[in-house]
Scaffold this motif. Structure first.
Motif, short mmCIF file in Angstrom:
data_model
loop_
_atom_site.label_atom_id
_atom_site.label_comp_id
_atom_site.label_asym_id
_atom_site.label_seq_id
_atom_site.Cartn_x
_atom_site.Cartn_y
_atom_site.Cartn_z
N LEU A 57 0.87 -1.21 0.06
CA LEU A 57 -0.05 -0.18 -0.04
C LEU A 57 0.92 1.24 -0.10
CD1 LEU A 57 -2.70 -0.85 2.42
CD2 LEU A 57 -3.01 -0.83 0.02
N ASP A 58 2.08 1.19 0.58
CA ASP A 58 2.97 2.42 0.98
C ASP A 58 3.48 2.56 -0.36
OD1 ASP A 58 4.51 4.18 2.01
OD2 ASP A 58 6.28 2.89 1.99
N ILE A 59 3.44 1.82 -1.54
CA ILE A 59 3.95 2.09 -2.83
C ILE A 59 2.88 3.01 -3.35
CG2 ILE A 59 4.43 1.02 -5.16
CD1 ILE A 59 5.31 -1.35 -3.76
N LEU A 60 1.81 3.15 -3.11
CA LEU A 60 0.81 3.97 -3.86
C LEU A 60 1.16 5.68 -3.33
CD1 LEU A 60 -2.62 2.61 -3.26
CD2 LEU A 60 -1.49 3.38 -5.10
N PRO A 61 1.35 6.56 -4.45
CA PRO A 61 1.94 7.82 -3.88
C PRO A 61 1.16 8.49 -2.87
CG PRO A 61 1.84 7.52 -6.38
CD PRO A 61 1.31 6.50 -6.00
N THR A 62 -0.27 8.09 -2.91
CA THR A 62 -1.31 8.83 -1.84
C THR A 62 -0.95 8.31 -0.42
OG1 THR A 62 -2.83 7.35 -2.76
CG2 THR A 62 -3.09 9.39 -3.58
N ILE A 63 -0.29 7.24 -0.29
CA ILE A 63 -0.07 6.53 0.86
C ILE A 63 1.57 6.86 1.14
CG2 ILE A 63 -0.19 4.60 2.50
CD1 ILE A 63 -2.67 3.74 0.97
N SER A 64 1.87 7.45 2.44
CA SER A 64 3.12 7.41 2.68
C SER A 64 3.59 6.92 4.04
CB SER A 64 3.76 8.93 2.27
OG SER A 64 3.40 9.14 1.04
N ILE A 65 3.84 5.78 4.14
CA ILE A 65 4.11 5.35 5.42
C ILE A 65 5.67 5.42 5.59
CG2 ILE A 65 4.41 3.20 7.01
CD1 ILE A 65 2.03 2.08 5.44
N LEU A 66 6.38 5.12 4.47
CA LEU A 66 7.85 5.62 4.22
C LEU A 66 7.98 6.91 3.47
CD1 LEU A 66 9.84 2.38 3.97
CD2 LEU A 66 9.44 3.65 6.22
N SER A 67 9.25 7.85 3.50
CA SER A 67 8.75 8.96 2.71
C SER A 67 8.97 8.39 1.24
CB SER A 67 10.27 9.74 2.82
OG SER A 67 11.32 9.10 2.36
N GLU A 68 8.45 9.40 0.56
CA GLU A 68 8.09 8.86 -1.14
C GLU A 68 9.54 8.79 -1.75
OE1 GLU A 68 5.31 11.28 -3.30
OE2 GLU A 68 4.20 11.45 -1.84
N ASP A 69 10.45 9.49 -1.29
CA ASP A 69 11.70 9.22 -2.17
C ASP A 69 12.47 8.19 -1.71
OD1 ASP A 69 12.27 10.54 0.19
OD2 ASP A 69 13.84 11.89 -0.80
N SER A 70 12.23 7.44 -0.74
CA SER A 70 12.72 6.11 -0.03
C SER A 70 12.86 5.12 -1.21
CB SER A 70 11.98 5.75 1.13
OG SER A 70 12.56 4.33 1.32
N LYS A 71 13.84 4.47 -1.20
CA LYS A 71 14.05 3.43 -2.11
C LYS A 71 13.63 2.17 -1.93
CE LYS A 71 18.55 1.73 -2.49
NZ LYS A 71 19.82 1.31 -3.08
N HIS A 72 13.50 2.01 -0.52
CA HIS A 72 13.02 0.78 -0.03
C HIS A 72 11.56 0.64 0.27
CE1 HIS A 72 17.04 -0.18 0.42
NE2 HIS A 72 17.43 0.83 1.12
N MET A 73 11.12 -0.63 0.32
CA MET A 73 9.53 -0.90 0.87
C MET A 73 9.98 -1.15 2.34
SD MET A 73 8.18 -3.65 -1.77
CE MET A 73 6.70 -3.78 -0.84
N ILE A 74 8.97 -1.04 3.25
CA ILE A 74 8.85 -1.32 4.53
C ILE A 74 9.78 -2.44 4.90
CG2 ILE A 74 7.55 -1.75 6.74
CD1 ILE A 74 5.45 -0.29 5.52
N GLY A 75 10.67 -2.27 5.73
CA GLY A 75 11.48 -3.39 5.90
C GLY A 75 12.80 -3.55 5.38
N ALA A 76 12.77 -2.98 4.17
CA ALA A 76 13.82 -2.98 3.27
C ALA A 76 14.39 -4.34 2.69
CB ALA A 76 15.27 -2.20 3.72
N GLY A 77 13.24 -5.24 2.61
CA GLY A 77 13.48 -6.67 2.08
C GLY A 77 13.46 -7.47 3.27
N LEU A 78 13.57 -7.11 4.55
CA LEU A 78 13.59 -8.01 5.73
C LEU A 78 12.18 -8.71 5.64
CD1 LEU A 78 15.69 -8.88 7.91
CD2 LEU A 78 14.62 -7.23 9.57
N VAL A 79 11.24 -7.78 5.82
CA VAL A 79 10.03 -8.19 5.83
C VAL A 79 9.84 -9.54 4.92
CG1 VAL A 79 7.52 -7.85 5.61
CG2 VAL A 79 8.99 -6.15 6.64
N GLY A 80 10.16 -9.38 3.60
CA GLY A 80 9.73 -10.29 2.66
C GLY A 80 10.62 -11.65 3.21
#
Lengths: 284, 414
Positions: free
Chosen positions: A138-161
């Protein structure tokens, strides 16, 4: 040429300056290859492949999500339209019960924690990671910003996956062991394998993004364009705005996700929706 | 099996598909966490003796006949056709399950295997393959209900004959009947079993507490429930409900019989009277000072929680309270309460026979009892009493089994 110069540098000791140059060169290579590929219009089998990939990335996503939503509603309605259970099926705990006991049973799995603690850890990591993965997407959607929009990582930077994937190996391997092997049916294996491959391709995208300067497949900002297009029902071919050399990995990930969505209501995954009502039966 | 019979059984299956059953049949993820819960599996480790192993037999038929998957990809769930082989599997599953619901405690979803087995039992009734002894006993109970007026005088005579044995334990208060029958507006209607042992101790305790009570004309046990036939279950239970309603009693006290108690308390909806198990009344009378109990027990005593009274109806502390009044040497079994191992005789298994299976499947119970070091095993259920008595003999545990009510009657003090 840039790639050759990059490779030629490897035997030498890397200092900060060369590392910076290397990163910049790598980014240029990725961009150059990506752009070059887009420019080349598909021909021959490429046309068929392009159409299949377009179907997977746009129409099938809508169809599978709609199928999932209607499927879940259908399953719940068909159960709740059945005659009400005419008597109590309660199990009595010798400990004090609270109105939240069914919630505790559903989300904390105390029975599993007591009797199979290792399996409990695996289950908890898997399910918590699953919830974070949903949030991460959901955070990838521009309208939802859990992490900052210019962050290159998803939540957890791969650790969650990875947290989602490792327990899946546990779930798979324990199915080869007696007595779980004997109670397993083909549907159980197929489902785990599907989710496992879905997760592995997802790992390549999310975790892999931290491996190189421009991301292993493509940047989070590019995914945002794709998600935004889906959210706004923009039927443009994603190939033209999120192309990268690893575009096909993304397509496979989405295809597996589509299959997963369609299976949700008609497979064991439906326990995600049934766990709470069924646990309430034990407590009321 | 011809198509017509298949169709009839399918229709019968459908009658059991209420909301909870649908959840139970559609939610199992085959995680296997229930496997170790079953006393039968722990005594005889075979997959067919696990909760999931039993449920799968029914679930595969459910998927085959009621789910799209069964029509288009039956191999995914390894579904089966309804045939004689499946009915044999149903029998094996249903009558190796005591309905103790210990697996339900361990299942992360709380799937009720007893409920799923009720489908197997109903289909066996529909196919005329149920244990005939259970249908015969059920029909006898129903007939007794229909002919109660004709047999009333004979019943009163039989009851009169056991009064001296009650008097020997506790003298009847002046102006009262030792075993009162047909008392309107009684505080308690006591529903016993057909054996006099289930009446004598209870009558002495009621009389010692000076309670306005009356004895039911019917036996509490519900063989319809063991059989898995909802109509017979209802008819047998309705006899007692009609009697209690006619006599306008406040409380119906069920003898030490787990299934009878749970069925009456939980499966007949809201009733115009309170339903309790007799051991709850003994504890209550003692707490209210209506009876006194001496510490008459000299041997170490333990308590077996009957599944249908404890785990499935919530009566945990009353029996322990009574035993602690009677003994200074009470020890709990491990595990106990909702985790207690089933005796191995529930679900109609004691009545249906197959002694060898009952004994072999109760090895874990025998080990659990032996570990307590107690010489007396107290319980509050007729089925458990019969089964544990056999288990003690089979495994030479050097223990004897006693009803709580019998021990309490022995401990009655002025």
């Amino acid at each position: 040429m840039a790639l050759l110069s990059m490779l030629s540098m490897i035997p030498f000791a890397l200092n900060a300056a060369t590392a910076e140059t290397l990163a910049a060169d790598a980014a240029q290579v990725v961009d150059a290859v990506a752009e070059a590929s887009v420019v080349a219009e598909p021909t021959g089998f490429g046309i068929v492949l392009d159409k299949i990939e377009y179907f997977i990335l746009i129409p099938w996503v809508y169809l599978s999500i709609a199928f999932m939503i209607f499927g879940i509603i259908y399953r719940l309605v068909s159960i709740y339209r059945a005659p009400k259970t005419p008597f109590s099926l309660k199990i009595y705990s010798s400990k004090k019960e609270s109105p939240l006991s069914a919630w505790n049973d559903t989300f904390m799995l105390p029975q599993v924690r007591r009797n199979k603690p290792f399996f409990w850890i695996s289950l908890m990591i898997f399910h918590i990671s699953g919830v974070l993965l949903i949030l991460g997407h959901l955070d990838i959607l521009p309208t939802i910003s859990i992490l900052s929009e210019d962050s290159k990582h998803m939540i957890g930077a791969g650790l969650v996956g990875v947290g989602f994937t490792l327990p899946l190996f546990h779930f798979l391997f324990r199915r080869f062991k007696t007595p779980i092997r004997e109670i397993t049916v083909p549907a159980d294996f197929l489902l785990i394998v599907l989710v496992l491959f879905l997760a592995l391709f997802g790992d390549m995208i999310s975790w892999g993004n931290s491996w190189t300067a421009n991301g292993f497949i493509t940047t989070k900002q590019k995914f945002a364009e794709y998600f935004q297009a889906l959210a706004t029902f923009n039927f443009e071919n994603p190939r033209y705005y999120i192309w990268s050399p690893h575009y096909h990995f993304l397509v496979i990930h989405v295809a597996l996700a589509n299959l997963f969505f369609m299976l949700v209501p008609f497979s064991k995954i439906v326990h995600a929706f049934f766990a709470m009502p069924i646990n309430k039966l034990r407590r009321k | 099996m011809d198509l017509q019979q298949q169709y009839e059984l399918e229709k019968l299956f459908k009658t059991k598909l209420h909301q909870a059953m649908r959840f139970y049949l559609e939610t199992c993820t085959h995680c296997g966490l229930c496997v170790d819960s079953c006393h039968v599996y722990n005594s005889m480790p075979e997959l067919r003796y696990t909760a999931v192993g039993r449920s799968e037999v029914v679930r595969k038929i459910f998927i085959k006949y009621f789910k799209m998957q069964g029509k288009i990809a039956p191999w995914l769930g390894e579904t089966m056709e309804m045939d004689e082989f499946v009915l044999d599997k149903f029998y094996e599953a249903a009558f190796s399950c005591t309905g103790c619901r210990r697996c339900m405690v361990h299942c992360p979803f709380g799937i009720d295997t007893q409920q799923i087995m009720s489908i197997a039992k109903l289909l066996l009734v529909g196919a005329d393959k149920e244990p005939k002894i259970l249908s015969m006993l059920s029909d006898m109970s129903i007939n007794k209900g229909e002919q109660v007026e004709e047999s009333r005088a004979q019943y009163a005579e039989a009851i009169k004959n056991i009064e001296p044995e009650v008097e020997a334990i506790w003298p009847t208060p002046p102006g009262k009947k030792t075993i009162p029958l047909e008392v309107e507006h009684a505080d308690v209607l006591y529903v016993a079993l057909s054996g006099k042992h289930s009446i004598i101790s209870a009558a002495a305790i009621f009389n010692a507490a000076d309670i306005n009570w009356t004895l039911s004309s019917f036996e509490a046990v519900n063989f319809g429930a063991f059989l898995g036939d909802p109509q017979r279950t209802k008819k047998i239970g309705n006899r007692i409900i009609a009697e209690a309603t006619r006599l306008k009693v406040k409380t119906v006290a069920i003898v030490e019989c787990g299934t009878a108690f749970r069925i009456m308390k939980q499966q007949f909806g809201k009733l115009p009277f309170e339903v309790v198990t007799f051991v709850e009344l003994i504890a209550k009378y003692h707490q209210e000072g209506k009876i006194k109990l001496n510490k008459v027990m000299t041997e170490k005593v333990t308590y077996h929680d009957p599944c249908q009274i404890a785990r499935n109806a919530g009566v945990y502390e009353a029996p322990r309270y009574i035993l602690n009044q009677l003994s200074d040497d009470f020890v709990d079994m491990i595990p106990n309460r909702e985790e207690n191992w089933c005796c191995g005789g529930g679900g109609g298994l004691v009545a249906a026979g197959d002694f060898e299976f009952r004994m072999k499947s109760s090895k874990v119970k025998a080990d659990q009892m032996k570990k307590t070091g107690a010489t007396v095993v107290a319980t509050a259920c007729e089925n458990c009493h019969s089964q544990l008595h056999d288990v003690c003999g089979y495994y030479n545990t050097n223990q004897h089994v006693e009803f709580i009510s019998h021990l309490a009657a022995q401990g009655l003090a002025k």
